[in-house]
Design a protein around this motif. Sequence first.
Motif, PDB file in Angstrom:
ATOM      1  N   SER A  78     -50.416 -57.005 -14.610  1.00  0.00           N
ATOM      2  CA  SER A  78     -48.860 -57.153 -13.585  1.00  0.00           C
ATOM      3  C   SER A  78     -48.110 -56.916 -14.603  1.00  0.00           C
ATOM      4  CB  SER A  78     -48.407 -58.759 -12.806  1.00  0.00           C
ATOM      5  OG  SER A  78     -48.694 -58.920 -14.280  1.00  0.00           O
ATOM      6  N   LYS A  79     -48.121 -56.809 -15.595  1.00  0.00           N
ATOM      7  CA  LYS A  79     -47.004 -56.103 -16.863  1.00  0.00           C
ATOM      8  C   LYS A  79     -46.886 -55.030 -16.766  1.00  0.00           C
ATOM      9  CE  LYS A  79     -47.828 -60.168 -20.388  1.00  0.00           C
ATOM     10  NZ  LYS A  79     -46.895 -61.055 -19.840  1.00  0.00           N
ATOM     11  N   ASN A  80     -47.568 -54.124 -16.255  1.00  0.00           N
ATOM     12  CA  ASN A  80     -47.385 -52.620 -15.660  1.00  0.00           C
ATOM     13  C   ASN A  80     -46.586 -52.344 -15.090  1.00  0.00           C
ATOM     14  OD1 ASN A  80     -49.565 -51.767 -17.678  1.00  0.00           O
ATOM     15  ND2 ASN A  80     -51.065 -51.750 -16.070  1.00  0.00           N
ATOM     16  N   LYS A  81     -45.575 -51.327 -15.188  1.00  0.00           N
ATOM     17  CA  LYS A  81     -44.673 -51.309 -13.828  1.00  0.00           C
ATOM     18  C   LYS A  81     -45.237 -49.952 -13.224  1.00  0.00           C
ATOM     19  CE  LYS A  81     -41.559 -53.453 -16.896  1.00  0.00           C
ATOM     20  NZ  LYS A  81     -40.003 -52.776 -18.178  1.00  0.00           N
ATOM     21  N   VAL A  82     -45.316 -50.418 -12.233  1.00  0.00           N
ATOM     22  CA  VAL A  82     -46.308 -49.015 -11.182  1.00  0.00           C
ATOM     23  C   VAL A  82     -44.839 -48.347 -10.670  1.00  0.00           C
ATOM     24  CG1 VAL A  82     -47.533 -48.356  -9.431  1.00  0.00           C
ATOM     25  CG2 VAL A  82     -47.978 -50.149 -10.955  1.00  0.00           C
ATOM     26  N   PHE A  83     -44.316 -47.510 -11.231  1.00  0.00           N
ATOM     27  CA  PHE A  83     -43.046 -46.287 -10.903  1.00  0.00           C
ATOM     28  C   PHE A  83     -43.526 -45.733  -9.641  1.00  0.00           C
ATOM     29  CE2 PHE A  83     -39.446 -47.607 -13.971  1.00  0.00           C
ATOM     30  CZ  PHE A  83     -39.495 -48.584 -14.205  1.00  0.00           C
ATOM     31  N   LYS A  84     -42.599 -44.796  -8.750  1.00  0.00           N
ATOM     32  CA  LYS A  84     -43.364 -43.971  -8.570  1.00  0.00           C
ATOM     33  C   LYS A  84     -43.054 -43.060  -9.510  1.00  0.00           C
ATOM     34  CE  LYS A  84     -40.397 -45.224  -4.456  1.00  0.00           C
ATOM     35  NZ  LYS A  84     -39.540 -45.375  -3.044  1.00  0.00           N
ATOM     36  N   SER A  85     -44.420 -41.897  -9.097  1.00  0.00           N
ATOM     37  CA  SER A  85     -44.302 -41.126 -10.681  1.00  0.00           C
ATOM     38  C   SER A  85     -43.897 -39.778  -9.878  1.00  0.00           C
ATOM     39  CB  SER A  85     -45.272 -41.291 -10.946  1.00  0.00           C
ATOM     40  OG  SER A  85     -45.854 -40.359 -11.846  1.00  0.00           O
ATOM     41  N   TYR A  86     -42.865 -38.888 -10.030  1.00  0.00           N
ATOM     42  CA  TYR A  86     -42.753 -37.462  -9.692  1.00  0.00           C
ATOM     43  C   TYR A  86     -42.917 -36.903 -11.012  1.00  0.00           C
ATOM     44  CZ  TYR A  86     -40.843 -39.654  -5.734  1.00  0.00           C
ATOM     45  OH  TYR A  86     -40.469 -39.995  -4.821  1.00  0.00           O
ATOM     46  N   ILE A  87     -43.617 -36.949 -11.679  1.00  0.00           N
ATOM     47  CA  ILE A  87     -43.805 -36.780 -13.600  1.00  0.00           C
ATOM     48  C   ILE A  87     -44.454 -35.021 -13.305  1.00  0.00           C
ATOM     49  CG2 ILE A  87     -44.910 -36.826 -16.104  1.00  0.00           C
ATOM     50  CD1 ILE A  87     -44.281 -39.796 -15.973  1.00  0.00           C
ATOM     51  N   GLY A  88     -45.384 -35.267 -11.916  1.00  0.00           N
ATOM     52  CA  GLY A  88     -46.567 -33.815 -11.958  1.00  0.00           C
ATOM     53  C   GLY A  88     -47.015 -33.402 -13.577  1.00  0.00           C
ATOM     54  N   GLN A  89     -47.510 -32.727 -13.950  1.00  0.00           N
ATOM     55  CA  GLN A  89     -48.146 -31.828 -15.127  1.00  0.00           C
ATOM     56  C   GLN A  89     -49.387 -32.363 -14.956  1.00  0.00           C
ATOM     57  OE1 GLN A  89     -45.920 -33.817 -18.532  1.00  0.00           O
ATOM     58  NE2 GLN A  89     -44.180 -33.227 -17.959  1.00  0.00           N
ATOM     59  N   GLY A  90     -50.237 -32.379 -14.748  1.00  0.00           N
ATOM     60  CA  GLY A  90     -51.684 -32.230 -13.909  1.00  0.00           C
ATOM     61  C   GLY A  90     -52.124 -33.729 -13.154  1.00  0.00           C
ATOM     62  N   TYR A  91     -51.298 -34.856 -13.254  1.00  0.00           N
ATOM     63  CA  TYR A  91     -52.225 -35.542 -12.361  1.00  0.00           C
ATOM     64  C   TYR A  91     -50.329 -36.717 -11.751  1.00  0.00           C
ATOM     65  CZ  TYR A  91     -54.398 -36.096 -16.857  1.00  0.00           C
ATOM     66  OH  TYR A  91     -54.425 -36.088 -18.553  1.00  0.00           O
ATOM     67  N   HIS A  92     -50.477 -37.083  -9.780  1.00  0.00           N
ATOM     68  CA  HIS A  92     -50.268 -36.703  -9.046  1.00  0.00           C
ATOM     69  C   HIS A  92     -50.459 -37.806  -8.369  1.00  0.00           C
ATOM     70  CE1 HIS A  92     -48.326 -33.125  -9.413  1.00  0.00           C
ATOM     71  NE2 HIS A  92     -49.742 -32.520  -9.841  1.00  0.00           N
ATOM     72  N   PRO A  93     -49.361 -39.001  -7.912  1.00  0.00           N
ATOM     73  CA  PRO A  93     -50.286 -40.215  -7.073  1.00  0.00           C
ATOM     74  C   PRO A  93     -50.902 -39.789  -5.947  1.00  0.00           C
ATOM     75  CG  PRO A  93     -47.589 -40.033  -8.123  1.00  0.00           C
ATOM     76  CD  PRO A  93     -48.382 -39.153  -7.985  1.00  0.00           C
ATOM     77  N   THR A  94     -51.886 -40.644  -5.365  1.00  0.00           N
ATOM     78  CA  THR A  94     -52.702 -39.199  -4.026  1.00  0.00           C
ATOM     79  C   THR A  94     -52.539 -40.936  -3.386  1.00  0.00           C
ATOM     80  OG1 THR A  94     -55.045 -38.727  -4.098  1.00  0.00           O
ATOM     81  CG2 THR A  94     -54.602 -39.808  -5.714  1.00  0.00           C
ATOM     82  N   ASN A  95     -53.207 -40.609  -1.734  1.00  0.00           N
ATOM     83  CA  ASN A  95     -53.460 -41.914  -1.016  1.00  0.00           C
ATOM     84  C   ASN A  95     -55.079 -41.334  -0.852  1.00  0.00           C
ATOM     85  OD1 ASN A  95     -51.995 -43.151  -0.824  1.00  0.00           O
ATOM     86  ND2 ASN A  95     -51.101 -40.519   1.111  1.00  0.00           N
ATOM     87  N   VAL A  96     -56.176 -42.895  -1.549  1.00  0.00           N
ATOM     88  CA  VAL A  96     -57.466 -42.688  -1.433  1.00  0.00           C
ATOM     89  C   VAL A  96     -57.660 -43.552  -0.038  1.00  0.00           C
ATOM     90  CG1 VAL A  96     -59.223 -43.700  -2.716  1.00  0.00           C
ATOM     91  CG2 VAL A  96     -57.081 -43.106  -3.679  1.00  0.00           C
ATOM     92  N   PRO A  97     -58.324 -42.338   0.363  1.00  0.00           N
ATOM     93  CA  PRO A  97     -58.477 -42.785   2.257  1.00  0.00           C
ATOM     94  C   PRO A  97     -59.939 -44.021   1.721  1.00  0.00           C
ATOM     95  CG  PRO A  97     -59.464 -40.307   1.887  1.00  0.00           C
ATOM     96  CD  PRO A  97     -58.959 -41.099   0.653  1.00  0.00           C
ATOM     97  N   HIS A  98     -59.667 -45.006   2.411  1.00  0.00           N
ATOM     98  CA  HIS A  98     -60.129 -46.625   2.313  1.00  0.00           C
ATOM     99  C   HIS A  98     -61.722 -46.567   2.677  1.00  0.00           C
ATOM    100  CE1 HIS A  98     -55.736 -47.984   2.873  1.00  0.00           C
ATOM    101  NE2 HIS A  98     -56.258 -48.758   1.687  1.00  0.00           N
TER     102      HIS A  98
END
Length: 963
Positions: A78-98
């Motif tokens: 819970s100490k991690n802060k999950v910000f919206k990420s627009y950083i890119g550079q080879g890593y992107h948020p994704t929707n994992v199909p349930h």
Amino acid sequence: MSNAKSLEELEQKQDFIRRHIGPSPAQVSDMLSALEVSSVQELIDQTVPASIRLEQPLTVGESRTEVETLSYLKSVASKNKVFKSYIGQGYHPTNVPHVILRNVLENPGWYTAYTPYQPEIAQGRLESLLNFQTMTLDLTGLDLASASLLDESTAAAEAMGLAKRVSKAKKANAFFIADDVHTQTIDVVTTRAEQFGFEIIVGKAEDAVNHDIFGALFQYPTTSGEVVDITDLIAGVQSKKAIACVAADIMSLLLLKAPGKLGADVVLGSAQRFGVPMGYGGPHAAFFATRDAYKRSLPGRIIGVSKDRLGNDALRMAMQTREQHIRRDKANSNICTAQVLLANMAAFYAVYHGPQGLKTIAQRIHRFADILASGLKAKGIALKHSTWFDTLTVVSDSKNDVTARAIAKGVNFATNHDGEYSISVSETTTRADVAELFDIILGEGHGLSVDAIAADVEANGSESIPASLVRDDEVLTHPNFNSYHSETDMLRYIKRLESKDLSLNHSMISLGSCTMKLNATAEMIPITWPEFANLHPFCPLDQAEGYQIMIGELHDWLINITGYDAVSLQPNSGAQGEYAGLIAIRKYHESRGDAHRNVCLIPSSAHGTNPASAQMASMKIVVVNCDKNGNVDMADLKAKAEEVSENLSCIMITYPSTHGVYEETIREICDIIHEHGGQVYMDGANMNAQVGVTSPGFIGSDVSHLNLHKTFCIPHGGGGPGVGPIGVKSHLAPFMPNHSVINVPGTNIGNGAVSAAPYGSAAILPISWAYITMMGSEGLKQATEMAIVNANYLTHELSKHFPILYRGRNNRVAHECIVDLRPLKELSGITEMDVAKRLQDYGFHSPTMSFPVAGTLMIEPTESESKGEIDRFIEAMVSIKGEIEKVISGEWSIENNPLVFAPHTQGDVLGNEWDRAYDRFYAAFPVPAVAKNKFWPTVTRIDDVYGDRNLVCSCPAVETYRD
């Protein structure tokens, strides 16, 4: 009352230990009785040399219950802060199909399977990997693909190695990297080049042709987002007889022309954004494709289509003679663990969405980038490029103000360059997110309407992808990508494939040296928590406080367990850990003016990754003989250490030995190497026979890698993920891997990276953290002791029927034993392969076959198997011995017996014709225990020769399905 409460708490604390360790106290007592010892400690005294036993217990703390462990770890996460990420550079948020999240990533039927070396009982994951290869070929436009590599950056390093092997520019020694390639990729490739002695040239892409090079690497689209037609750049590189490599964004390839169609020789990238969480950097599967002409130089594994004994299509790992464990120092690469579980997730993502669904996702991502760009330009914001797929780079004097506003709203941009920031939109981006981005960049009251801009973009069309680069060919036309788009169909497809594979949830997988033990459910739960799964690896460190706490605790525990002074968690496989450790040794020698020290001594029994890794570190390999008992030949070691003394860099040695014994001379071996100025690299493959009893640092080693996917419970996932951190003594600590984007504390600035992310496969580190937490100091030692008990009991019982090749002091083995089948083979003609395949009929995966000695089986029961399961395996082996004796006696011929026809499928047993010398029922149910839990192989014996002569590495043609 207080004493009763304390006893109750103690029992709760030890509950996980009891559940992890397979044998009950009564079973332990029975095994000790069979071994004629009165206690576990007596057996340890007989087995482990007193000179290397730890004088003090581990200090990782008392064991915690599952509830306590997960509660505490949740508070850390819970100490991690999950910000919206627009950083890119080879890593992107994704929707994992349930349906994939629950039924693949969280399913032990998928994550506990072993590498498909026994393909008859691995047809499910082999089909999924074939889907991955087919997907790769379609999207890249090339001829041949591997079944995944470790990450994009190391795949690029592999591409450089391939380029050097196959390029006709034989005199060239330079590799060119465009300066708009991802920063971490430049870092990893540069590190690899330094070891090979290659020159790296980083410059503007168009300058590649101005240098004498054997290969070049371009990014498509570039790291700052530009979409450039690189056809002429590729042609220019090839005109110099060099190899053109392209690192591509997999999602963009749904809309962009395939790099293979532009002329590329190699195309690689990360499959992460196909439904795999960012996970603070990994694990993620890399894709890798090249031309058919270069197939003998392709790194990693290839899945191919062959035939089984009955003529049915059957899948297998093709061209296995290329594998590093066979080719050793002549291997193309030291890669051992790939990222099979993650490649399967990406393949299922493509299957679930299909070509149209994927294209819709890609079009939506691109449209949001167009909307964002249109609005910004309308307000006078300068964009660096006029083309893009998903990433916009803004040129701004107010960068700091904008990024500060973004942070205040819980949003991350990429800020690598002065006066610029980049925004990469993703599958998860919504219209509301775009509106928020306008607010952040332009401030409140900007007056822009996302809907109005979207309508305008729709009406006027988009020119942000050049017309010449718009993809116009169909992809993913195979039925597998066009048949399973409802959740019902997808669920059944996943289950159908899973049912073809034998995993740890079926039976013991007794692979010597591979340690297939329990991956407890409580250990697995945290990896899908959003707080761990959804962090970008390059987010600000203050947003990853929870990760830093968890990593810091794991780091300190591993130091205590190994007896070393520092640990790097960056390497994301055991072989990569070897590579990182050897680099540390090289840099240490160089720092002392001993750059000429380049000889690596390796015992003849070593794992194949050892010489392959030494070769990657440009070391000269000198093999040290073993004696008749399987130990290092001390006379030969002393002679060779003396002979190469001035140039000795190190020795690579496994302990306990690859032959499964605690060598008595291990301390003397360390002393000899040190006397001659060398370092001791202790392969951590068998660390599970050391934890809590001894340690490599205590023994006298300088550096080791640890297979977290073996000793510390990260599951094999059908062939990966793995984690291979290195532990080092203090003098080597400054030379461990660093990272060009996120500095890793405790290492020298300027040290190169070996993985794309600073902490490698960070998302699965909670598994090992949880294992150590719940076992505690006492439980970890018990696990080692019970591995020794189980192995010695198994050895004792099998020795009544088979010769055991090597034993240590007091006739004991360590955590595994080697059964010698050669005498039986000589008498009967039955091979170790026949025994391996027949074991499938008994419901078991074969032990490690013909390693480290041809014609043998290396068997490791691990501590998490009960005596009942071990006895069931023993029963199977004894029954097979009886079958072999019937061949020897002539009751069955060598051509007609259940071993040479094994394994038996349902179709085989129930077929109309049966001309065998044995009964159908016996073929399938050779002992009563099999009937209680029958696992049916889905294909019969596979023809390896046919598969290599008729290499097909993509899904079979549609006609096959029609037939």
